[in-house]
Design an enzyme around this catalytic site. Sequence first.
Site, PDB file in Angstrom:
ATOM      1  N   LYS A 175      10.358  40.366 -33.092  1.00  0.00           N
ATOM      2  CA  LYS A 175      11.926  40.115 -33.125  1.00  0.00           C
ATOM      3  C   LYS A 175      12.630  41.173 -32.127  1.00  0.00           C
ATOM      4  O   LYS A 175      13.591  40.693 -31.537  1.00  0.00           O
ATOM      5  CB  LYS A 175      12.320  39.702 -34.302  1.00  0.00           C
ATOM      6  CG  LYS A 175      13.853  39.269 -34.434  1.00  0.00           C
ATOM      7  CD  LYS A 175      13.949  38.050 -34.038  1.00  0.00           C
ATOM      8  CE  LYS A 175      15.455  37.803 -33.609  1.00  0.00           C
ATOM      9  NZ  LYS A 175      16.267  37.481 -34.771  1.00  0.00           N
ATOM     10  N   ASN A 193      22.011  32.682 -23.394  1.00  0.00           N
ATOM     11  CA  ASN A 193      20.744  32.847 -23.227  1.00  0.00           C
ATOM     12  C   ASN A 193      19.899  32.513 -22.045  1.00  0.00           C
ATOM     13  O   ASN A 193      19.009  33.105 -21.349  1.00  0.00           O
ATOM     14  CB  ASN A 193      20.098  32.695 -24.597  1.00  0.00           C
ATOM     15  CG  ASN A 193      20.459  33.435 -25.772  1.00  0.00           C
ATOM     16  OD1 ASN A 193      21.441  34.640 -25.451  1.00  0.00           O
ATOM     17  ND2 ASN A 193      20.244  33.401 -26.837  1.00  0.00           N
TER      18      ASN A 193
HETATM   19  O1  KPL Z   1      18.736  36.921 -32.445  1.00  0.00           O
HETATM   20  C1  KPL Z   1      19.084  36.710 -31.460  1.00  0.00           C
HETATM   21  C2  KPL Z   1      20.621  37.170 -31.165  1.00  0.00           C
HETATM   22  O2  KPL Z   1      21.471  36.755 -30.510  1.00  0.00           O
HETATM   23  O3  KPL Z   1      20.868  38.383 -31.738  1.00  0.00           O
HETATM   24  C3  KPL Z   1      18.565  35.978 -30.132  1.00  0.00           C
HETATM   25  C4  KPL Z   1      17.099  35.539 -30.748  1.00  0.00           C
HETATM   26  C5  KPL Z   1      18.640  36.354 -28.852  1.00  0.00           C
HETATM   27  C6  KPL Z   1      19.281  34.439 -30.106  1.00  0.00           C
HETATM   28  O4  KPL Z   1      20.530  34.619 -29.783  1.00  0.00           O
END
Ligand code: KPL
Length: 297
Positions: A175, A193
Amino acid sequence: MNITIVGPGAIGSLWAIKLLQAGHNVSLWSRSTDNSIDLSLDGQASLSFSNNNIEKLSASDLVIFTVKAWQVEQATTPLLQYLDSDTILMFMHNGMGAVDNIATQIDAHPIVLATTTQAAFKPSHNNVSHTGIGQTQLGAFNLKGQQCTFLVDVLEHALPAVSWNPEIKTALWTKLAINCAINPLTGLEQIKNGELADQRFSEVLSSIIKELTQVMQAESITCSFDELETSVKQVIQATAKNNSSMKQDMFYQRKTEINFITGHLIKTALKHQIEVPVNQKLFAQVKERENSWNHQD
Ligand code: KPL
């Protein structure tokens, strides 16, 4: 179970509602001075939660911290005096390293780390939207935490899918890698994104992922460049229309999670004497932007 959610932002509020609906006694702990907070999920009838109630906090079997990584220490430390050492502490946030920073203070408790791909958004103080169905993985941070596998059933019943990962470090690093690839670029460029799928980002993404692979392998995480690249591309596609959390934080000139995302990667790279110039440059650019808003550490 008696459960307190500390930090009812989007994800915390989503869990609070789902756990209450599953039959648990759920209370909130937040910066709000109100002694109760009403929350409505996706336009359903509002549910009322008590807020900042010390008796309920003390009676908690489980406290779930859904604050940002940089708020973990300030949110946890003042509450410890009210908690029995049997109370399970669960931490769910982007980034790594925040729980390590307070490990000695909380080690008497069973500690569980969680990472989730559930997506939620809070359009206003009392409303929550569940914007993406995801998965939640749990794992032990300490020895006592290893006794907490039953929490999978508790959480799964409320908001599936939930699984126990004996290698939670691998899930957290994966992650973290996704966040290192997506968050600083979308924040700095103020793009959604999905725009990272554009050809103009392919070289920088590839360099970020190369550096991540080296550091993760040095941390004994089984991963390859191709696997990580596939994961990053999948998340870019699956969350194409989303604003990353760092894009939002930078738009509103809020402190970002960069210290616990790219910052954690850089710290770990240093430990292994690995050079990560591309991530270092992104880190410096985000910090420069943050510092211009006077949000120094
Ligand atoms: O975890 C995320 C975030 O925005 O902090 C992702 C996976 C990039 C999804 O937007």
